[in-house]
Design an enzyme around this catalytic site. Structure first.
Site, PDB file in Angstrom:
ATOM      1  N   SER A 120     -28.029  38.191 -22.641  1.00  0.00           N
ATOM      2  CA  SER A 120     -27.370  39.104 -21.707  1.00  0.00           C
ATOM      3  C   SER A 120     -27.017  38.458 -20.366  1.00  0.00           C
ATOM      4  O   SER A 120     -26.274  37.502 -20.322  1.00  0.00           O
ATOM      5  CB  SER A 120     -28.257  40.332 -21.530  1.00  0.00           C
ATOM      6  OG  SER A 120     -27.606  41.310 -20.793  1.00  0.00           O
ATOM      7  N   HIS A 121     -27.631  38.956 -19.311  1.00  0.00           N
ATOM      8  CA  HIS A 121     -27.309  38.510 -17.951  1.00  0.00           C
ATOM      9  C   HIS A 121     -28.180  37.335 -17.521  1.00  0.00           C
ATOM     10  O   HIS A 121     -28.061  36.859 -16.404  1.00  0.00           O
ATOM     11  CB  HIS A 121     -27.516  39.676 -17.001  1.00  0.00           C
ATOM     12  CG  HIS A 121     -28.866  40.305 -17.212  1.00  0.00           C
ATOM     13  ND1 HIS A 121     -29.130  41.115 -18.302  1.00  0.00           N
ATOM     14  CD2 HIS A 121     -30.015  40.196 -16.541  1.00  0.00           C
ATOM     15  CE1 HIS A 121     -30.385  41.494 -18.266  1.00  0.00           C
ATOM     16  NE2 HIS A 121     -30.952  40.943 -17.209  1.00  0.00           N
ATOM     17  N   ASP A 284     -21.377  41.509 -17.274  1.00  0.00           N
ATOM     18  CA  ASP A 284     -22.373  40.447 -17.445  1.00  0.00           C
ATOM     19  C   ASP A 284     -22.009  39.549 -18.634  1.00  0.00           C
ATOM     20  O   ASP A 284     -20.961  39.723 -19.268  1.00  0.00           O
ATOM     21  CB  ASP A 284     -23.781  41.044 -17.606  1.00  0.00           C
ATOM     22  CG  ASP A 284     -23.989  41.727 -18.943  1.00  0.00           C
ATOM     23  OD1 ASP A 284     -22.999  42.116 -19.571  1.00  0.00           O
ATOM     24  OD2 ASP A 284     -25.159  41.857 -19.367  1.00  0.00           O
ATOM     25  N   ASP A 286     -22.773  39.159 -21.762  1.00  0.00           N
ATOM     26  CA  ASP A 286     -22.444  39.671 -23.090  1.00  0.00           C
ATOM     27  C   ASP A 286     -21.599  40.936 -23.045  1.00  0.00           C
ATOM     28  O   ASP A 286     -21.339  41.541 -24.086  1.00  0.00           O
ATOM     29  CB  ASP A 286     -23.721  39.913 -23.899  1.00  0.00           C
ATOM     30  CG  ASP A 286     -24.597  40.981 -23.288  1.00  0.00           C
ATOM     31  OD1 ASP A 286     -24.659  41.077 -22.050  1.00  0.00           O
ATOM     32  OD2 ASP A 286     -25.235  41.745 -24.041  1.00  0.00           O
ATOM     33  N   ASP A 288     -22.011  44.035 -21.747  1.00  0.00           N
ATOM     34  CA  ASP A 288     -22.456  45.431 -21.802  1.00  0.00           C
ATOM     35  C   ASP A 288     -22.720  46.019 -20.422  1.00  0.00           C
ATOM     36  O   ASP A 288     -22.660  47.228 -20.241  1.00  0.00           O
ATOM     37  CB  ASP A 288     -23.663  45.614 -22.747  1.00  0.00           C
ATOM     38  CG  ASP A 288     -24.840  44.740 -22.397  1.00  0.00           C
ATOM     39  OD1 ASP A 288     -24.723  43.906 -21.469  1.00  0.00           O
ATOM     40  OD2 ASP A 288     -25.886  44.872 -23.067  1.00  0.00           O
ATOM     41  N   ARG A 289     -22.970  45.168 -19.431  1.00  0.00           N
ATOM     42  CA  ARG A 289     -23.184  45.697 -18.084  1.00  0.00           C
ATOM     43  C   ARG A 289     -21.879  45.730 -17.290  1.00  0.00           C
ATOM     44  O   ARG A 289     -20.984  44.936 -17.559  1.00  0.00           O
ATOM     45  CB  ARG A 289     -24.161  44.814 -17.315  1.00  0.00           C
ATOM     46  CG  ARG A 289     -25.546  44.842 -17.875  1.00  0.00           C
ATOM     47  CD  ARG A 289     -26.501  44.103 -16.962  1.00  0.00           C
ATOM     48  NE  ARG A 289     -27.859  44.294 -17.466  1.00  0.00           N
ATOM     49  CZ  ARG A 289     -28.955  44.034 -16.779  1.00  0.00           C
ATOM     50  NH1 ARG A 289     -28.869  43.556 -15.560  1.00  0.00           N
ATOM     51  NH2 ARG A 289     -30.145  44.254 -17.304  1.00  0.00           N
ATOM     52  N   LYS A 384     -24.281  49.811 -24.454  1.00  0.00           N
ATOM     53  CA  LYS A 384     -23.550  50.068 -23.224  1.00  0.00           C
ATOM     54  C   LYS A 384     -22.306  49.195 -23.237  1.00  0.00           C
ATOM     55  O   LYS A 384     -22.253  48.201 -23.963  1.00  0.00           O
ATOM     56  CB  LYS A 384     -24.422  49.822 -22.003  1.00  0.00           C
ATOM     57  CG  LYS A 384     -25.077  48.470 -21.944  1.00  0.00           C
ATOM     58  CD  LYS A 384     -26.185  48.472 -20.886  1.00  0.00           C
ATOM     59  CE  LYS A 384     -26.978  47.192 -20.918  1.00  0.00           C
ATOM     60  NZ  LYS A 384     -28.417  47.411 -20.975  1.00  0.00           N
TER      61      LYS A 384
HETATM   62  C1  G1P Z   1     -33.531  45.381 -18.127  1.00  0.00           C
HETATM   63  C2  G1P Z   1     -33.038  46.663 -17.507  1.00  0.00           C
HETATM   64  C3  G1P Z   1     -32.792  47.696 -18.588  1.00  0.00           C
HETATM   65  C4  G1P Z   1     -31.837  47.149 -19.631  1.00  0.00           C
HETATM   66  C5  G1P Z   1     -32.344  45.810 -20.141  1.00  0.00           C
HETATM   67  C6  G1P Z   1     -31.347  45.158 -21.084  1.00  0.00           C
HETATM   68  O1  G1P Z   1     -34.741  45.593 -18.788  1.00  0.00           O
HETATM   69  O2  G1P Z   1     -33.956  47.158 -16.556  1.00  0.00           O
HETATM   70  O3  G1P Z   1     -32.284  48.860 -17.999  1.00  0.00           O
HETATM   71  O4  G1P Z   1     -31.701  48.029 -20.703  1.00  0.00           O
HETATM   72  O5  G1P Z   1     -32.578  44.925 -19.059  1.00  0.00           O
HETATM   73  O6  G1P Z   1     -30.122  44.929 -20.458  1.00  0.00           O
HETATM   74  P1  G1P Z   1     -36.178  45.250 -18.133  1.00  0.00           P
HETATM   75  O7  G1P Z   1     -36.149  43.795 -17.767  1.00  0.00           O
HETATM   76  O8  G1P Z   1     -36.274  46.103 -16.900  1.00  0.00           O
HETATM   77  O9  G1P Z   1     -37.178  45.606 -19.181  1.00  0.00           O
HETATM   78 ZN    ZN Z   2     -25.952  42.401 -21.164  1.00  0.00          ZN
END
Ligand code: G1P
Ligand code: ZN
Length: 548
Positions: A120-121, A284, A286, A288-289, A384
């Protein structure tokens, strides 16, 4: 292609328990012998055990966000999938599929599931992070029951199945055979566009750009670059150059592909200039954000969800018949709750992580959902969806002929404003952090009735969620302190980190007026949390590592 099937003996890794969003580790960990193979074989073993013993009539989708090790992992996954008997395997061209596009492909093609390569990010590269996530037939992330079963398999795995075969050319669309499987390299964009086309009025959005509307979309060198170019600059005819950082890079250009103030600094700068464009947006790694900005204005994700909910039926054809319900993760601001009340639809509060929304959407209970961590989406897919959120905002602005700032002010005027901030303390000692949560879990219920930050504590607990569809219970989802003026302090440990523990503290204060200074408004809550969590005493930290 004639290939030799192989059964390769292996031994378990102890650390393959998926977190909030799949298995995320340092890339080097993933590059250890059989690390990817063990996990992927465990996915298949667990799916087979759950009542899908024969994969020959099934389709599997594979793709990732393009980060370092994406292509290597995909090549081994294709072979393992073929050796495990999948009839058809779809893989995005170049090894690319955004997370929402993966969800769209699974759903449109009736696939059994999909394997997403993404952290992801989190940053990418040999010295950074990698991840594998399994999505199920509904297109969404595997729920906890499934990930726990996969984990159980990783603990006892003794062999994986693969093929001796040359790699598949991921850059050429078309079909090749791999053992008994047909591997199709597909366009990563078209299924996704088809889904979005069923929701949005592309003509109206084209009209917006034709009238001179200016957007800057920062793809952060993640997977959304090609999607942004095809959809925004191609189909919607936004001027060339609307998409910045549009080329996917293995290390995302060295930065965190995370759309926030810190990592999308250049976008923030542009949006604060006197001749700033009408709207700024970023996704981000991938896809989704999302982050939405107006001229000199940041739209907090909780507000974004609430504004989309408020305007969806009026401005977006796909929601023209109204929303069935909305959902938000527990730490996310309560702005959308107020909109739901006005619309007369239910609002669900779930634990953090997108996987909890799946059942609500599958059962028709909820149309829109979101998280404070820059995630918004709807039941068009089961992830998302960053670009979807951008198109929602464009539709609202096109429909109302209003600016981002005016839209936000209009929302606050009608519903009040949730002042919201998240403070992260990263790199904490994991054992010490777990101890802190244990202590708080025991202690906070006794706060009920006491005074905190100029208000009375209405309730305090460690959030527990009972899924209304399958009755499954998820406990210990975060400490909540709810005050009688609608303010909230929430604290939980991150489930996506790859090193140590990260404490996330969330602050929300609801006020009828929209123009108060954010920090000052939240200060009493921040102060109260300092006393409650005793962060300085426990960890020697006087301030958060990141504030969003
Ligand atoms: C974090 C975000 C959460 C999101 C997840 C995946 O998770 O807080 O909302 O769904 O990344 O993108 P966390 O690191 O808080 O468990
Ligand atoms: Zn992501």
């Amino acid at each position: 292609m004639e290939c030799q099937g192989l059964i390769v003996p292996t031994t378990p890794y102890e650390d393959q328990r998926p977190g909030t969003s799949g298995l995320r580790r340092k890339t080097r960990r993933f590059m250890q012998p059989h690390y990817v193979e063990n996990f992927v074989q465990s996915i298949f073993d667990s799916v087979r055990e759950e009542g899908a013993p024969d994969f020959s009539g099934e389709t599997l989708v594979v793709g990732g966000d393009g980060r370092y090790h994406n292509r290597e992992a995909i090549q081994s996954i294709l072979k393992i999938a073929a050796a495990n008997g999948f009839g058809r395997i779809l893989v995005g061209r170049g090894g690319l599929l955004s997370t929402p596009a993966m969800s769209a492909v699974i759903r449109r093609r009736g696939a059994l599931g999909g394997i997403l390569l993404t952290a992801s990010h989190n940053p990418g590269g040999a010295g950074a992070d990698f991840g594998i996530k399994y999505n199920i037939r509904n297109g969404g992330p595997a729920p906890e029951g499934v990930t726990e079963r996969i984990y159980a398999h990783t603990r006892v795995i003794e062999r994986f199945l693969t093929l001796e075969a040359p790699g598949v050319d991921l850059d050429r669309e078309g079909t090749v055979r791999l053992g008994d499987a047909e591997v199709a390299v597909i366009d990563p964009i078209s299924d996704y566009v088809a889904v979005l086309g069923g929701i949005f009025d592309f003509d109206a959005l084209r009209g917006l750009f034709r009238d001179g509307f200016r957007l800057v979309f920062d793809a952060m060198n993640g997977v959304t670059g090609p999607y942004g170019r095809a959809i925004l600059e191609g189909m919607l005819e936004a001027p060339e150059g609307t998409v910045i950082r549009g080329t996917p890079l293995e290390d995302f250009g060295g930065g965190h592909p995370d759309p926030d103030r810190r990592h999308a600094g250049e976008l923030f700068r542009r949006m604060s200039l006197p001749d700033a464009p009408d709207m700024g947006a970023a996704c981000d790694g991938d896809g989704d954000r999302n982050m939405i900005l107006g001229r000199g204005i940041f739209v907090s994700p909780g507000d974004s969800l609430a504004v989309i909910a408020q305007h969806a039926a009026g401005c977006i054809p796909g929601y023209g018949s109204g929303l069935r319900g909305v959902a938000r993760s527990m730490p996310t601001s309560t702005a959308v709750d107020r909109v739901a009340r006005a619309l007369g639809v239910p609002c669900y509060e779930t634990p953090t992580g997108w996987k909890f929304f799946g059942n609500l959407m599958d059962s028709g209970r909820c149309t829109l959902c979101g998280e404070e961590s820059f995630g918004t989406g709807s039941d068009h897919v089961r992830e998302k969806d960053g670009i979807w959120a951008v198109l929602c905002w464009l539709s609202i602005l096109a429909g109302d002929r209003a600016s981002v700032g005016e839209t936000l002010l209009g929302h606050w005027r009608r519903f009040g404003r949730s002042y919201f901030q998240r403070h992260d303390y990263a790199g904490l000692d994991a054992a010490q952090a777990a101890r802190m949560m244990d202590e708080l879990r025991g202690h906070v219920p006794s706060l009920a009735g006491t005074r905190l930050a100029d208000a009375a504590v209405r309730d305090a607990d460690d959030f527990s969620y009972t899924d209304p569809v399958d009755g499954s219970v998820s406990r210990n989802q975060g400490i909540r302190i709810l005050l009688d003026d609608g303010s909230r302090i929430v604290g939980r440990l991150s489930g996506t980190g790859t090193e140590g523990a990260t404490l996330r503290l969330y602050f929300e204060r609801v006020r009828p007026e929209g123009g108060l200074p954010l920090e000052e408004t939240l200060a009493p809550l921040v102060e109260a949390a300092r006393g409650l969590f005793r962060i300085e005493e426990r960890f020697g930290r006087t301030s958060p590592s990141v504030v969003t």
